[in-house]
Design a protein around this motif. Sequence first.
Motif, PDB file in Angstrom:
ATOM      1  N   VAL A   4     -16.314  14.387  59.596  1.00 54.38           N
ATOM      2  CA  VAL A   4     -17.036  14.786  61.018  1.00 54.38           C
ATOM      3  C   VAL A   4     -15.895  14.993  61.979  1.00 54.38           C
ATOM      4  O   VAL A   4     -14.940  14.091  62.110  1.00 54.38           O
ATOM      5  N   ARG A   5     -15.876  16.319  62.455  1.00 58.31           N
ATOM      6  CA  ARG A   5     -14.730  16.840  63.335  1.00 58.31           C
ATOM      7  C   ARG A   5     -15.009  16.232  64.924  1.00 58.31           C
ATOM      8  O   ARG A   5     -15.829  16.626  65.517  1.00 58.31           O
ATOM      9  N   THR A   6     -14.447  15.149  65.215  1.00 58.31           N
ATOM     10  CA  THR A   6     -14.503  14.714  66.389  1.00 58.31           C
ATOM     11  C   THR A   6     -13.293  15.394  67.315  1.00 58.31           C
ATOM     12  O   THR A   6     -12.480  15.792  66.936  1.00 58.31           O
ATOM     13  N   VAL A   7     -13.538  14.818  68.708  1.00 62.35           N
ATOM     14  CA  VAL A   7     -12.378  15.306  69.579  1.00 62.35           C
ATOM     15  C   VAL A   7     -11.001  14.608  69.339  1.00 62.35           C
ATOM     16  O   VAL A   7     -10.192  15.286  69.959  1.00 62.35           O
ATOM     17  N   LEU A   8     -10.890  13.484  68.587  1.00 64.56           N
ATOM     18  CA  LEU A   8      -9.817  13.043  68.306  1.00 64.56           C
ATOM     19  C   LEU A   8      -9.246  13.271  66.821  1.00 64.56           C
ATOM     20  O   LEU A   8      -8.228  12.488  66.677  1.00 64.56           O
ATOM     21  N   GLY A   9     -10.153  14.017  66.357  1.00 60.88           N
ATOM     22  CA  GLY A   9      -9.721  14.366  64.780  1.00 60.88           C
ATOM     23  C   GLY A   9     -10.797  14.101  63.999  1.00 60.88           C
ATOM     24  O   GLY A   9     -11.920  13.696  64.504  1.00 60.88           O
ATOM     25  N   ASP A  10     -10.694  14.512  62.728  1.00 63.57           N
ATOM     26  CA  ASP A  10     -11.694  14.422  61.431  1.00 63.57           C
ATOM     27  C   ASP A  10     -11.784  12.883  61.225  1.00 63.57           C
ATOM     28  O   ASP A  10     -10.919  11.882  61.190  1.00 63.57           O
ATOM     29  N   LEU A  11     -13.076  12.420  61.132  1.00 61.93           N
ATOM     30  CA  LEU A  11     -13.528  10.970  60.782  1.00 61.93           C
ATOM     31  C   LEU A  11     -14.280  10.846  59.403  1.00 61.93           C
ATOM     32  O   LEU A  11     -15.348  11.868  59.442  1.00 61.93           O
ATOM     33  N   ALA A  12     -13.913   9.988  58.646  1.00 65.79           N
ATOM     34  CA  ALA A  12     -15.074   9.785  57.772  1.00 65.79           C
ATOM     35  C   ALA A  12     -16.378   9.279  58.103  1.00 65.79           C
ATOM     36  O   ALA A  12     -16.526   8.597  58.957  1.00 65.79           O
ATOM     37  N   PRO A  13     -17.433   9.890  57.319  1.00 63.50           N
ATOM     38  CA  PRO A  13     -18.715   9.758  57.971  1.00 63.50           C
ATOM     39  C   PRO A  13     -19.170   8.333  58.007  1.00 63.50           C
ATOM     40  O   PRO A  13     -19.866   7.962  58.913  1.00 63.50           O
ATOM     41  N   GLY A  14     -18.580   7.433  57.168  1.00 62.14           N
ATOM     42  CA  GLY A  14     -19.050   5.998  57.192  1.00 62.14           C
ATOM     43  C   GLY A  14     -18.579   5.249  58.788  1.00 62.14           C
ATOM     44  O   GLY A  14     -19.044   4.224  58.708  1.00 62.14           O
ATOM     45  N   GLU A  15     -17.714   6.102  59.321  1.00 63.54           N
ATOM     46  CA  GLU A  15     -17.285   5.289  60.525  1.00 63.54           C
ATOM     47  C   GLU A  15     -18.051   5.684  61.813  1.00 63.54           C
ATOM     48  O   GLU A  15     -17.528   5.458  62.692  1.00 63.54           O
ATOM     49  N   PHE A  16     -18.859   6.802  61.679  1.00 61.26           N
ATOM     50  CA  PHE A  16     -19.674   7.586  62.861  1.00 61.26           C
ATOM     51  C   PHE A  16     -20.361   6.505  63.291  1.00 61.26           C
ATOM     52  O   PHE A  16     -20.565   6.484  64.535  1.00 61.26           O
ATOM     53  N   GLY A  17     -21.247   5.606  62.592  1.00 64.31           N
ATOM     54  CA  GLY A  17     -21.953   4.601  63.177  1.00 64.31           C
ATOM     55  C   GLY A  17     -23.235   5.030  64.014  1.00 64.31           C
ATOM     56  O   GLY A  17     -23.877   6.007  63.446  1.00 64.31           O
ATOM     57  N   VAL A  18     -23.521   4.108  65.070  1.00 61.02           N
ATOM     58  CA  VAL A  18     -24.882   4.674  65.715  1.00 61.02           C
ATOM     59  C   VAL A  18     -24.774   5.820  66.629  1.00 61.02           C
ATOM     60  O   VAL A  18     -23.880   5.913  67.514  1.00 61.02           O
ATOM     61  N   CYS A  19     -25.500   6.668  66.152  1.00 61.80           N
ATOM     62  CA  CYS A  19     -25.076   8.107  66.726  1.00 61.80           C
ATOM     63  C   CYS A  19     -26.438   8.705  67.737  1.00 61.80           C
ATOM     64  O   CYS A  19     -27.500   8.787  67.555  1.00 61.80           O
ATOM     65  N   ASP A  20     -25.902   9.024  69.132  1.00 66.57           N
ATOM     66  CA  ASP A  20     -26.599   9.879  69.793  1.00 66.57           C
ATOM     67  C   ASP A  20     -26.541  11.042  69.651  1.00 66.57           C
ATOM     68  O   ASP A  20     -25.327  11.777  69.731  1.00 66.57           O
ATOM     69  N   VAL A  82     -15.939   5.510  71.982  1.00 68.18           N
ATOM     70  CA  VAL A  82     -17.070   6.132  71.253  1.00 68.18           C
ATOM     71  C   VAL A  82     -16.511   7.235  70.852  1.00 68.18           C
ATOM     72  O   VAL A  82     -15.789   8.398  71.482  1.00 68.18           O
ATOM     73  N   HIS A  83     -17.004   7.634  69.701  1.00 67.69           N
ATOM     74  CA  HIS A  83     -16.542   8.873  69.152  1.00 67.69           C
ATOM     75  C   HIS A  83     -17.457  10.136  69.538  1.00 67.69           C
ATOM     76  O   HIS A  83     -18.703   9.765  69.791  1.00 67.69           O
ATOM     77  N   VAL A  84     -16.593  11.180  69.943  1.00 69.77           N
ATOM     78  CA  VAL A  84     -17.479  12.307  70.465  1.00 69.77           C
ATOM     79  C   VAL A  84     -17.115  13.355  69.796  1.00 69.77           C
ATOM     80  O   VAL A  84     -15.992  13.908  69.444  1.00 69.77           O
ATOM     81  N   VAL A  85     -18.136  14.308  69.411  1.00 69.93           N
ATOM     82  CA  VAL A  85     -18.054  15.593  68.693  1.00 69.93           C
ATOM     83  C   VAL A  85     -18.592  16.660  69.882  1.00 69.93           C
ATOM     84  O   VAL A  85     -19.264  16.732  70.715  1.00 69.93           O
ATOM     85  N   CYS A  86     -17.563  17.771  69.583  1.00 69.58           N
ATOM     86  CA  CYS A  86     -17.704  18.787  70.753  1.00 69.58           C
ATOM     87  C   CYS A  86     -18.294  19.980  70.085  1.00 69.58           C
ATOM     88  O   CYS A  86     -18.105  20.128  69.147  1.00 69.58           O
ATOM     89  N   ALA A  87     -19.045  20.944  71.103  1.00 66.95           N
ATOM     90  CA  ALA A  87     -19.604  22.215  70.329  1.00 66.95           C
ATOM     91  C   ALA A  87     -18.840  23.387  70.821  1.00 66.95           C
ATOM     92  O   ALA A  87     -18.333  23.343  71.953  1.00 66.95           O
ATOM     93  N   THR A  88     -18.961  24.400  70.027  1.00 66.93           N
ATOM     94  CA  THR A  88     -18.800  25.791  70.513  1.00 66.93           C
ATOM     95  C   THR A  88     -20.163  26.393  70.309  1.00 66.93           C
ATOM     96  O   THR A  88     -21.044  25.730  70.275  1.00 66.93           O
TER      97      THR A  88
END
Length: 305
Positions: A4-20, A82-88
């Motif tokens: 998962v490409r987060t604003v702090l870098g790529d993250l293993a899916p298992g670390e994504f956790g409870v997601c909005d 909190v992990h954050v994902v940004c959009a284009t």
Amino acid sequence: MSTVRTVLGDLAPGEFGVCDAHDHLFLRSPRLPGQELDDVGAARAELAAFRAAGGTSVVQWTPYGMGRRAADLALLSRATGVHVVCATGLHQAAHYPPELPDRLAGRLAEVFVSELTEGIGTSGVRAGLIKVAGGFHGLDAHARRAMTAAAEAHHATGAPIAVHLELGTAALDVLDLLCGESGVPGDRVILGHLNRSPDLVVQRQAADSGCWLAFDGPSRANHATDWRMPEAVRALAEAGFGDRLLLGGDTVVAQARSVDGGPGMPHLLRRTRPRLVAEVGAEQVRRILVDNPARAFAVDWRQAG
């Protein structure tokens, strides 16, 4: 390996956790004058409140040109944990000054790919999804251009495409264009707001494509969200689509934030989650909040920067 490409870098899916799976920390639009989400302190407080309610990750669907504040997203993610994902991507034309879509004409896909693989402006933050939008019961020329460019960017990078459905309509038109004409795999498409038009037949037809159905925007009195959503989730789960469902808050104006007296991001976990647990059980809700977003937003990235 998919990440998962987060604003702090790529993250293993298992670390994504409870997601909005669909929300906004920053957003501005000429259609929402005086209601902008642009206060960094309020955004930090909202993320902290979401974290305190048990949240781990937020996917911001704010696309190009609508005040994403990518550098601030990275600072807030680091500060709150909190992990954050940004959009284009690109929203409907009405959300931009008239000259902006024309200025980007012919290079939309190039812009999307650059923001996914190289970064947004000088922030160094890379987008993790592409957000586009349909119209009310149809797709105008602007929507078709944006979606065609999004499909091209997907093929170049593998990024998922998240789609704003206007009042929940035109889902099948979107799938015809993205999955039919443009060859995007169904599991790389996320349909937002489908629950605002609570047509179970269309929802099942859309789910048959393999796409993700985002039930977002609970707490809105003018949409069939809180009061119709549980039965729709149950019907889709019973039909075998429990592994295609996502939940999001979709906070788009300042007054809706919990720190400003509204329901905000914590509402998803404080009120929506227990209501759904009563309807479909804790295990199904855990899949919707944890397992499904980890798969929906994980990508085997191509052209990684």
